[in-house]
Write a protein that holds these residues in place. Structure first.
Motif, PDB file in Angstrom:
ATOM      1  N   ARG A  37       0.844  -1.183   0.000  1.00  0.00           N
ATOM      2  CA  ARG A  37       0.000   0.000   0.000  1.00  0.00           C
ATOM      3  C   ARG A  37       0.881   1.235   0.000  1.00  0.00           C
ATOM      4  N   ASP A  38       0.412   2.310  -0.608  1.00  0.00           N
ATOM      5  CA  ASP A  38       1.153   3.572  -0.725  1.00  0.00           C
ATOM      6  C   ASP A  38       2.478   3.398  -1.457  1.00  0.00           C
ATOM      7  N   ARG A  39       2.568   2.369  -2.332  1.00  0.00           N
ATOM      8  CA  ARG A  39       3.699   2.127  -3.222  1.00  0.00           C
ATOM      9  C   ARG A  39       5.024   1.787  -2.528  1.00  0.00           C
ATOM     10  N   GLN A  40       5.001   1.422  -1.241  1.00  0.00           N
ATOM     11  CA  GLN A  40       6.242   1.027  -0.581  1.00  0.00           C
ATOM     12  C   GLN A  40       6.614  -0.383  -1.029  1.00  0.00           C
ATOM     13  N   LYS A  41       7.906  -0.698  -1.006  1.00  0.00           N
ATOM     14  CA  LYS A  41       8.378  -2.012  -1.448  1.00  0.00           C
ATOM     15  C   LYS A  41       8.665  -2.882  -0.231  1.00  0.00           C
ATOM     16  N   ARG A  42       8.092  -4.087  -0.227  1.00  0.00           N
ATOM     17  CA  ARG A  42       8.205  -5.003   0.910  1.00  0.00           C
ATOM     18  C   ARG A  42       8.482  -6.407   0.419  1.00  0.00           C
ATOM     19  N   LYS A  43       8.867  -7.294   1.327  1.00  0.00           N
ATOM     20  CA  LYS A  43       9.095  -8.700   0.986  1.00  0.00           C
ATOM     21  C   LYS A  43       7.790  -9.464   0.844  1.00  0.00           C
ATOM     22  N   SER A  44       6.716  -9.034   1.529  1.00  0.00           N
ATOM     23  CA  SER A  44       5.446  -9.747   1.427  1.00  0.00           C
ATOM     24  C   SER A  44       4.282  -8.782   1.646  1.00  0.00           C
TER      25      SER A  44
END
Length: 65
Positions: A37-44
């Motif tokens: 959400r909000d274009r953040q980059k995460r592992k999952s």
């Protein structure tokens, strides 16, 4: 279930149960990051509705391998 796209990115897509509720998990494999959400980059990323998770996979070009 393992899925990949044409860019060479790969993710796992699995239904899980947490605190008595059903969720759908998309987890990146290796260096693959999932856009949250909000274009953040995460592992999952967790989805509360299966249709939202499938739409995400379709939008980013992921298919079963």
């Amino acid at each position: 279930m393992k899925m990949a796209n044409e860019k060479g990115e790969a993710v796992y897509y699995n239904p899980i149960s947490k605190n008595g509720k059903d969720y759908w998990l998309i987890a990146g494999i290796g260096d693959t990051l999932v856009i949250g959400r909000d274009r953040q980059k995460r592992k999952s990323r967790l989805f509360t509705q299966e249709q939202q998770a499938r739409a995400y996979l379709k939008r980013h070009g992921f298919e079963c391998v």
